[in-house]
Design a protein around this motif. Structure first.
Motif, PDB file in Angstrom:
ATOM      1  N   ILE A  39       0.836  -1.203   0.000  1.00  0.00           N
ATOM      2  CA  ILE A  39       0.000   0.000   0.000  1.00  0.00           C
ATOM      3  C   ILE A  39       0.869   1.251   0.000  1.00  0.00           C
ATOM      4  N   LYS A  40       1.895   1.278   0.834  1.00  0.00           N
ATOM      5  CA  LYS A  40       2.783   2.440   0.891  1.00  0.00           C
ATOM      6  C   LYS A  40       3.463   2.671  -0.451  1.00  0.00           C
ATOM      7  N   ASN A  41       3.904   1.605  -1.104  1.00  0.00           N
ATOM      8  CA  ASN A  41       4.535   1.747  -2.423  1.00  0.00           C
ATOM      9  C   ASN A  41       3.553   2.289  -3.449  1.00  0.00           C
ATOM     10  N   LEU A  42       2.317   1.798  -3.433  1.00  0.00           N
ATOM     11  CA  LEU A  42       1.296   2.293  -4.366  1.00  0.00           C
ATOM     12  C   LEU A  42       0.979   3.765  -4.117  1.00  0.00           C
ATOM     13  N   LEU A  43       0.907   4.162  -2.850  1.00  0.00           N
ATOM     14  CA  LEU A  43       0.646   5.561  -2.528  1.00  0.00           C
ATOM     15  C   LEU A  43       1.799   6.460  -2.976  1.00  0.00           C
ATOM     16  N   LYS A  44       3.040   5.992  -2.833  1.00  0.00           N
ATOM     17  CA  LYS A  44       4.191   6.771  -3.299  1.00  0.00           C
ATOM     18  C   LYS A  44       4.159   6.934  -4.815  1.00  0.00           C
ATOM     19  N   ILE A  45       3.773   5.880  -5.516  1.00  0.00           N
ATOM     20  CA  ILE A  45       3.653   5.957  -6.987  1.00  0.00           C
ATOM     21  C   ILE A  45       2.589   6.980  -7.355  1.00  0.00           C
ATOM     22  N   ASP A  46       1.462   6.973  -6.645  1.00  0.00           N
ATOM     23  CA  ASP A  46       0.400   7.943  -6.900  1.00  0.00           C
ATOM     24  C   ASP A  46       0.911   9.365  -6.647  1.00  0.00           C
ATOM     25  N   ALA A  47       1.656   9.554  -5.578  1.00  0.00           N
ATOM     26  CA  ALA A  47       2.197  10.883  -5.264  1.00  0.00           C
ATOM     27  C   ALA A  47       3.210  11.328  -6.313  1.00  0.00           C
ATOM     28  N   ASP A  48       3.941  10.381  -6.902  1.00  0.00           N
ATOM     29  CA  ASP A  48       4.886  10.740  -7.967  1.00  0.00           C
ATOM     30  C   ASP A  48       4.156  11.341  -9.157  1.00  0.00           C
ATOM     31  N   VAL A  49       2.906  10.924  -9.376  1.00  0.00           N
ATOM     32  CA  VAL A  49       2.103  11.431 -10.499  1.00  0.00           C
ATOM     33  C   VAL A  49       1.312  12.673 -10.079  1.00  0.00           C
ATOM     34  N   ALA A  50       0.623  12.594  -8.950  1.00  0.00           N
ATOM     35  CA  ALA A  50      -0.312  13.652  -8.550  1.00  0.00           C
ATOM     36  C   ALA A  50       0.294  14.709  -7.637  1.00  0.00           C
ATOM     37  N   GLY A  51       1.415  14.417  -7.039  1.00  0.00           N
ATOM     38  CA  GLY A  51       2.003  15.343  -6.064  1.00  0.00           C
ATOM     39  C   GLY A  51       1.620  14.958  -4.646  1.00  0.00           C
ATOM     40  N   SER A  52       2.114  15.715  -3.704  1.00  0.00           N
ATOM     41  CA  SER A  52       1.852  15.447  -2.289  1.00  0.00           C
ATOM     42  C   SER A  52       0.359  15.483  -1.991  1.00  0.00           C
ATOM     43  N   PHE A  53      -0.046  14.657  -1.060  1.00  0.00           N
ATOM     44  CA  PHE A  53      -1.442  14.702  -0.625  1.00  0.00           C
ATOM     45  C   PHE A  53      -1.566  14.182   0.791  1.00  0.00           C
ATOM     46  N   ARG A  54      -2.695  14.505   1.378  1.00  0.00           N
ATOM     47  CA  ARG A  54      -3.006  14.044   2.735  1.00  0.00           C
ATOM     48  C   ARG A  54      -4.484  13.683   2.756  1.00  0.00           C
ATOM     49  N   GLU A  55      -4.789  12.524   3.257  1.00  0.00           N
ATOM     50  CA  GLU A  55      -6.173  12.065   3.391  1.00  0.00           C
ATOM     51  C   GLU A  55      -6.480  11.952   4.883  1.00  0.00           C
ATOM     52  N   THR A  56      -7.568  12.585   5.303  1.00  0.00           N
ATOM     53  CA  THR A  56      -7.960  12.580   6.711  1.00  0.00           C
ATOM     54  C   THR A  56      -9.274  11.827   6.868  1.00  0.00           C
ATOM     55  N   PHE A  57      -9.336  10.987   7.874  1.00  0.00           N
ATOM     56  CA  PHE A  57     -10.523  10.179   8.155  1.00  0.00           C
ATOM     57  C   PHE A  57     -10.962  10.469   9.588  1.00  0.00           C
ATOM     58  N   PRO A  58     -12.107  11.144   9.762  1.00  0.00           N
ATOM     59  CA  PRO A  58     -12.568  11.486  11.110  1.00  0.00           C
ATOM     60  C   PRO A  58     -12.629  10.251  12.011  1.00  0.00           C
TER      61      PRO A  58
END
Length: 123
Positions: A39-58
């Motif tokens: 999951i961490k590797n997939l998220l890093k790949i996504d960030a390489d394309v889309a840029g930094s992001f943060r997802e918050t879950f109440p």
């Protein structure tokens, strides 16, 4: 005055016990840790394309992801050849410092906030 805290009779685990427990948890749950890594590797790949992001879950937490960055050459800076500097007599060193060509600065090692790394032996 606040009441005196009662001493806990629970035994505090030793460092060795904590380390063993950590490795045993990792050993006993390889699919969970493999999925976390995936999951961490997939998220890093996504960030390489889309840029930094943060997802918050109440009521759960947040995940912050930054893209990888290549090394960047920002320019050039002069560097003293230490062996040559050490070979200079003190009056020559003093003159270079007085002329503003050399400035001595303290060598500071960055602070570390600690880390925990684990690696399981192949079973």
């Amino acid at each position: 005055m606040p009441p005196v805290a009662a001493k806990s009779k629970a035994k505090v685990p030793t460092r060795v016990e904590l380390c063993r427990e950590l490795l045993e948890i990792e050993r006993d749950n390889p699919e969970i840790f493999a999925r976390i890594k995936e999951i961490k590797n997939l998220l890093k790949i996504d960030a390489d394309v889309a840029g930094s992001f943060r997802e918050t879950f109440p009521n759960l937490g947040w995940v912050s992801v930054s893209p990888s960055k290549p090394a960047v050459t920002m320019g050039e800076a002069p560097i003293i050849v230490i062996d040559a500097w050490q070979g200079l007599k003190q009056p020559k060193r003093d003159k270079l410092i007085a002329d503003g060509l050399i400035r001595l600065e303290p060598i500071v090692k960055k602070a570390s906030y600690g880390q925990v790394r684990t690696e399981l032996h192949a079973t």
